[in-house]
Design a protein around this motif. Structure first.
Motif, PDB file in Angstrom:
ATOM      1  N   GLY A   1       0.789  -1.225   0.000  1.00 40.97           N
ATOM      2  CA  GLY A   1       0.000   0.000   0.000  1.00 40.97           C
ATOM      3  C   GLY A   1       0.817   1.269   0.000  1.00 40.97           C
ATOM      4  N   ALA A   2       2.125   1.149   0.217  1.00 48.05           N
ATOM      5  CA  ALA A   2       2.987   2.335   0.241  1.00 48.05           C
ATOM      6  C   ALA A   2       3.716   2.523  -1.081  1.00 48.05           C
ATOM      7  N   GLY A   3       3.489   1.634  -2.040  1.00 48.78           N
ATOM      8  CA  GLY A   3       4.202   1.689  -3.305  1.00 48.78           C
ATOM      9  C   GLY A   3       3.276   1.865  -4.493  1.00 48.78           C
ATOM     10  N   GLU A   4       3.765   1.437  -5.650  1.00 46.89           N
ATOM     11  CA  GLU A   4       3.057   1.719  -6.894  1.00 46.89           C
ATOM     12  C   GLU A   4       2.376   0.500  -7.521  1.00 46.89           C
ATOM     13  N   ILE A   5       2.470  -0.666  -6.915  1.00 44.41           N
ATOM     14  CA  ILE A   5       1.869  -1.862  -7.508  1.00 44.41           C
ATOM     15  C   ILE A   5       0.372  -1.895  -7.183  1.00 44.41           C
ATOM     16  N   PRO A   6      -0.496  -1.974  -8.215  1.00 42.13           N
ATOM     17  CA  PRO A   6      -1.952  -1.898  -8.001  1.00 42.13           C
ATOM     18  C   PRO A   6      -2.526  -3.237  -7.532  1.00 42.13           C
ATOM     19  N   TYR A   7      -2.366  -3.531  -6.256  1.00 39.25           N
ATOM     20  CA  TYR A   7      -2.704  -4.864  -5.775  1.00 39.25           C
ATOM     21  C   TYR A   7      -4.197  -5.191  -5.813  1.00 39.25           C
ATOM     22  N   ALA A   8      -5.064  -4.220  -5.624  1.00 42.84           N
ATOM     23  CA  ALA A   8      -6.496  -4.527  -5.684  1.00 42.84           C
ATOM     24  C   ALA A   8      -6.857  -5.095  -7.053  1.00 42.84           C
ATOM     25  N   ASP A   9      -6.387  -4.450  -8.113  1.00 45.01           N
ATOM     26  CA  ASP A   9      -6.672  -4.923  -9.469  1.00 45.01           C
ATOM     27  C   ASP A   9      -5.995  -6.266  -9.739  1.00 45.01           C
ATOM     28  N   LEU A  10      -4.745  -6.399  -9.302  1.00 48.53           N
ATOM     29  CA  LEU A  10      -4.002  -7.627  -9.578  1.00 48.53           C
ATOM     30  C   LEU A  10      -4.597  -8.838  -8.853  1.00 48.53           C
TER      31      LEU A  10
END
Length: 299
Positions: free
Chosen positions: A250-259
């Motif tokens: 959550g502190a970075g740029e990877i869109p985990y919700a979508d992934l």
């Protein structure tokens, strides 16, 4: 007014009211249906279960593995992925002792990273006794040629075949180097295309795919059903040394919700936190923060 006329007027009024109400009812029904469809489309899901790779808290595991696993369970982790920290994949415990601990703290040991090139049958027997589903190769190192990757793929098939009698599956965990073009091809493609899906699954380390400038979403879609496990760790915004970009979820740029949403639709089953860099706080504090993030994440 005589009774017949009064009844006629009352009947007419009732019919008129019915005629007025009926169109409103029929107009309202489609609107309610559209709203219901919209609500369904906007409904969010959450991960009911997620895990942690115990390497994330390796120092604590080395001191007191039992206390560390109890603490992780208290954060909300329902699954563990192990590694051989020098005491074996069961951390020096007997299978019955290990199983009793997992039952007590409400956690399932789903997998373990292991040296699958040595003592495979011994490790498989231990894993089977405690219900571990996967033994995972965490590292092969950059290979000199694509032909060498093909040889590794053949070896992976052999390992998967050897694990079948134990009811355990084999998987390979990637780093960035298999996503760097070599001899005009992507080494990860060689591993995917030359392994038998019935024998070999894959664990996508989403961070390493991302920092190799590949696109995790596109790669998952390219090989649906092949990635059954994944590692979740975030990358700080920008560029730089890929080994130094790790941040809390959550502190970075990877869109985990979508992934997470997409990967579940493509066959992903296990979502495992792995933290290797700690910009602030201790490893256990990071584990607590990552569990809190995943517990609240909607997709």
């Amino acid at each position: 007014m005589n009774k017949p006329r009064r009844k006629f007027i009352q009947l007419g009024a009732m019919l008129g009211l019915g005629a007025a109400v009926m169109p409103l009812q029929f107009c309202a029904a489609p609107k309610k249906e559209e709203e219901a469809i919209g609500d369904m489309a906007s409904a969010k899901s959450k991960l009911s279960n997620f895990g942690i790779q115990l390497y994330s808290v390796k120092e604590d595991m080395a001191i007191d593995p039992v206390a560390t696993m109890r603490t992780l369970a208290s954060y909300g982790y329902k699954q563990f992925e192990g590694f051989d920290g020098g005491k074996g994949i069961l951390w020096g415990m007997q299978p019955t002792e290990f199983k009793a601990l997992m039952t007590e703290i409400g956690v399932e040991m789903i997998a373990s990273h292991a040296n699958v090139f040595e003592n495979l049958e011994t490790q498989a027997a231990q894993a089977a006794e405690v219900g571990i589903k996967y033994l995972i190769c965490p590292w092969i190192g950059p290979q000199k040629s694509l032909e060498d990757y093909k040889k590794k793929a053949a070896e992976f098939n052999q390992i998967g075949e050897k694990l079948k009698p134990f009811g355990i599956k084999f998987a390979y965990h990637n780093h960035d180097y298999t996503f760097v073009t070599q001899e005009g091809a992507i080494p990860q493609d060689i591993l995917m295309d030359n392994t038998d899906p019935a024998l070999v699954d894959f664990e996508m380390d989403i961070y390493w795919v991302h920092v190799a400038n590949a696109k995790p979403a596109e790669y998952l879609a390219k090989y649906p059903g092949r990635f059954r496990l994944c590692h979740l760790k975030d990358a700080e915004v920008g560029t730089g040394d890929p080994h130094q970009r790790g941040v809390l979820l959550g502190a970075g740029e990877i869109p985990y919700a979508d992934l997470i949403k997409q990967s579940k639709e493509l066959g992903m089953e296990y979502f495992i936190v792995e933290q290797e860099r700690f910009p602030t706080g201790t490893p256990l504090e990071a584990a607590a923060a990552n569990a809190k993030y995943l517990s609240a994440l909607e997709f």
